[in-house]
Design an enzyme around this catalytic site. Structure first.
Site, short mmCIF file in Angstrom:
data_model
loop_
_atom_site.label_atom_id
_atom_site.label_comp_id
_atom_site.label_asym_id
_atom_site.label_seq_id
_atom_site.Cartn_x
_atom_site.Cartn_y
_atom_site.Cartn_z
N CYS A 76 0.85 -1.20 0.00
CA CYS A 76 0.00 0.00 0.00
C CYS A 76 0.88 1.24 0.00
CB CYS A 76 -0.90 0.03 1.24
SG CYS A 76 -2.34 -1.02 1.10
N GLU A 114 -7.64 2.57 3.74
CA GLU A 114 -7.61 3.37 4.97
C GLU A 114 -8.97 3.34 5.66
OE1 GLU A 114 -4.09 4.23 2.69
OE2 GLU A 114 -6.18 4.10 2.08
N ASP A 128 -11.52 -5.37 22.47
CA ASP A 128 -10.48 -5.42 23.49
C ASP A 128 -10.93 -4.77 24.79
OD1 ASP A 128 -7.76 -5.89 24.49
OD2 ASP A 128 -7.62 -3.70 24.40
#
Length: 165
Positions: A76, A114, A128
């Site tokens: 990328c 992105e 998380d």
């Protein structure tokens, strides 16, 4: 079917040469979902998750990830982002948190990776921060919703609404 652009004529991986492409204004929108127990979503909204403000942390993580895509995904190109936004929409009755990212850039290559990375990392951050109270959460439906600009023109995923492009 079109030829893959990241593979040369010998089948070797390569970075696409964008030097002859024109710079254009580009925008990409991606979405994804974190499904959880309704009680977990309520905790997030009330600021009751032990690790802190889940949405603030996830928003920041998503923006930071959008800026680091070339470090995460081989081949990328680095982009100088004009704007990176991550927004959340809670759907309380079913315990779902919808995530949307919107990336803007003026450059020779797009902003799709992105936008997708921002949604993915934001979702992972939600997981998380909440896994201590709900290990059964699922991350799903990460997809490009729309893109504008560039040689290939615009794209809008059928059935999606509210996206720019």
């Amino acid at each position: 079917m079109k030829r893959l652009t990241h593979v040369d004529r010998h089948g070797q991986a390569r970075m696409v040469d964008i030097s002859k492409k024109d710079e254009t204004r580009r925008e990409a929108v991606a979405r994804g979902t974190v499904t959880m127990q309704p009680e977990t979503l309520c905790m997030i909204q009330k600021g009751g998750v032990p690790k802190g403000d889940v949405l603030a942390a996830a928003r920041l993580a998503g923006v930071m990830a959008a800026k680091r895509v070339p470090d995460l995904i081989p081949l990328c190109h680095p982009l100088l982002l004009s704007s990176a936004e991550v927004e959340f929409t809670p759907v309380e009755k079913v315990g779902r948190l919808d995530i949307e990212s919107r990336i803007k850039v003026t450059g020779r290559t797009g902003a799709e990776m992105e936008a997708l990375t921002a949604v993915t990392v934001a979702a992972l951050t939600v997981y998380d921060m909440c896994k201590a109270v709900d290990k059964g959460m699922t991350i799903s439906a990460i997809r490009l919703v729309s893109k504008t600009g560039g040689k290939s023109g615009g794209y809008h995923r059928p059935g999606e609404n509210g996206a720019g492009g």
